[in-house]
Design a protein around this motif. Structure first.
Motif, PDB file in Angstrom:
ATOM      1  N   LYS A  83       0.867  -1.181   0.000  1.00 18.19           N
ATOM      2  CA  LYS A  83       0.000   0.000   0.000  1.00 18.19           C
ATOM      3  C   LYS A  83       0.900   1.226   0.000  1.00 18.19           C
ATOM      4  O   LYS A  83       1.807   1.347   0.800  1.00 18.19           O
ATOM      5  CB  LYS A  83      -0.900  -0.008   1.232  1.00 18.19           C
ATOM      6  CG  LYS A  83      -1.851   1.162   1.280  1.00 18.19           C
ATOM      7  CD  LYS A  83      -2.958   0.883   2.266  1.00 18.19           C
ATOM      8  CE  LYS A  83      -3.858   2.069   2.489  1.00 18.19           C
ATOM      9  NZ  LYS A  83      -4.348   2.745   1.345  1.00 18.19           N
ATOM     10  N   LEU A  84       0.651   2.119  -0.936  1.00 20.35           N
ATOM     11  CA  LEU A  84       1.440   3.345  -1.016  1.00 20.35           C
ATOM     12  C   LEU A  84       1.016   4.316   0.074  1.00 20.35           C
ATOM     13  O   LEU A  84      -0.140   4.732   0.122  1.00 20.35           O
ATOM     14  CB  LEU A  84       1.261   4.016  -2.374  1.00 20.35           C
ATOM     15  CG  LEU A  84       2.025   3.431  -3.530  1.00 20.35           C
ATOM     16  CD1 LEU A  84       1.653   4.134  -4.830  1.00 20.35           C
ATOM     17  CD2 LEU A  84       3.509   3.525  -3.303  1.00 20.35           C
ATOM     18  N   PRO A  85       1.940   4.698   0.940  1.00 22.14           N
ATOM     19  CA  PRO A  85       1.593   5.705   1.949  1.00 22.14           C
ATOM     20  C   PRO A  85       1.575   7.098   1.314  1.00 22.14           C
ATOM     21  O   PRO A  85       2.025   7.292   0.191  1.00 22.14           O
ATOM     22  CB  PRO A  85       2.719   5.578   2.974  1.00 22.14           C
ATOM     23  CG  PRO A  85       3.864   5.044   2.209  1.00 22.14           C
ATOM     24  CD  PRO A  85       3.280   4.184   1.114  1.00 22.14           C
ATOM     25  N   ASP A  86       1.079   8.056   2.049  1.00 17.27           N
ATOM     26  CA  ASP A  86       1.022   9.432   1.559  1.00 17.27           C
ATOM     27  C   ASP A  86       2.379  10.132   1.646  1.00 17.27           C
ATOM     28  O   ASP A  86       2.523  11.249   1.170  1.00 17.27           O
ATOM     29  CB  ASP A  86      -0.019  10.233   2.347  1.00 17.27           C
ATOM     30  CG  ASP A  86      -1.429   9.740   2.061  1.00 17.27           C
ATOM     31  OD1 ASP A  86      -1.650   9.213   0.952  1.00 17.27           O
ATOM     32  OD2 ASP A  86      -2.297   9.874   2.943  1.00 17.27           O
ATOM     33  N   ASP A  87       3.366   9.473   2.229  1.00 12.13           N
ATOM     34  CA  ASP A  87       4.693  10.058   2.409  1.00 12.13           C
ATOM     35  C   ASP A  87       5.418  10.152   1.061  1.00 12.13           C
ATOM     36  O   ASP A  87       5.672   9.140   0.413  1.00 12.13           O
ATOM     37  CB  ASP A  87       5.491   9.172   3.365  1.00 12.13           C
ATOM     38  CG  ASP A  87       6.883   9.689   3.631  1.00 12.13           C
ATOM     39  OD1 ASP A  87       7.177  10.841   3.258  1.00 12.13           O
ATOM     40  OD2 ASP A  87       7.675   8.930   4.221  1.00 12.13           O
ATOM     41  N   PRO A  88       5.781  11.355   0.601  1.00 22.02           N
ATOM     42  CA  PRO A  88       6.469  11.492  -0.679  1.00 22.02           C
ATOM     43  C   PRO A  88       7.888  10.918  -0.668  1.00 22.02           C
ATOM     44  O   PRO A  88       8.464  10.643  -1.715  1.00 22.02           O
ATOM     45  CB  PRO A  88       6.496  12.998  -0.935  1.00 22.02           C
ATOM     46  CG  PRO A  88       6.258  13.629   0.379  1.00 22.02           C
ATOM     47  CD  PRO A  88       5.502  12.639   1.221  1.00 22.02           C
ATOM     48  N   ALA A  89       8.468  10.704   0.513  1.00 14.65           N
ATOM     49  CA  ALA A  89       9.816  10.151   0.619  1.00 14.65           C
ATOM     50  C   ALA A  89       9.810   8.619   0.572  1.00 14.65           C
ATOM     51  O   ALA A  89      10.868   7.996   0.603  1.00 14.65           O
ATOM     52  CB  ALA A  89      10.463  10.619   1.922  1.00 14.65           C
ATOM     53  N   PHE A  90       8.646   8.016   0.463  1.00 14.35           N
ATOM     54  CA  PHE A  90       8.536   6.561   0.436  1.00 14.35           C
ATOM     55  C   PHE A  90       9.222   6.016  -0.812  1.00 14.35           C
ATOM     56  O   PHE A  90       8.944   6.451  -1.931  1.00 14.35           O
ATOM     57  CB  PHE A  90       7.049   6.156   0.446  1.00 14.35           C
ATOM     58  CG  PHE A  90       6.813   4.678   0.396  1.00 14.35           C
ATOM     59  CD1 PHE A  90       7.071   3.889   1.502  1.00 14.35           C
ATOM     60  CD2 PHE A  90       6.329   4.080  -0.753  1.00 14.35           C
ATOM     61  CE1 PHE A  90       6.838   2.522   1.458  1.00 14.35           C
ATOM     62  CE2 PHE A  90       6.093   2.719  -0.809  1.00 14.35           C
ATOM     63  CZ  PHE A  90       6.353   1.939   0.308  1.00 14.35           C
TER      64      PHE A  90
END
Length: 115
Positions: A83-90
């Motif tokens: 699941k893609l988190p909302d964190d852009p650094a992920f």
């Protein structure tokens, strides 16, 4: 459902990113499995099936099993997703790589051969 609701549902569907995950192409008679990570897991399964049906898959052993036993001798599934988190650094690629390594290690611990 009216046309406006249908259009809104279609637009929401198109904006969803494809599921990131791990796919498995398993040759049922031998138990050998190809594990692979992808940013578009269902699309990658389609790509493998297309290449196998065309007779042009890059994995010669997998292609030979497909040619000999046919599509019915294989199970092609998405076995895990991220699941893609909302964190852009992920870092999705790093996470997919770690998840793939985890699945490969588990597969080998179970004594199941890999392509």
């Amino acid at each position: 459902m009216d046309k406006t609701q249908q259009a809104a549902l279609k637009a929401a569907y198109r904006q969803q990113p494809p599921p990131l995950g791990i796919i498995a192409l398993r040759h049922l008679p031998s138990g050998r499995t190809l594990l692979e990570s992808s940013r578009n897991a269902p699309g990658m399964l389609n790509r493998h099936r297309f290449e196998l049906n065309l007779g042009k898959h890059r994995n010669a052993a997998l292609q030979a099993d497909w040619r000999r036993d046919g599509a019915a001798a294989f199970s092609c599934t998405v076995i895990d997703t991220l699941k893609l988190p909302d964190d852009p650094a992920f870092d999705a690629d790093a996470e997919l790589g770690a998840l793939l390594d985890l699945h490969r290690a588990h597969w080998l611990e179970q004594g199941q051969p890999l392509y």
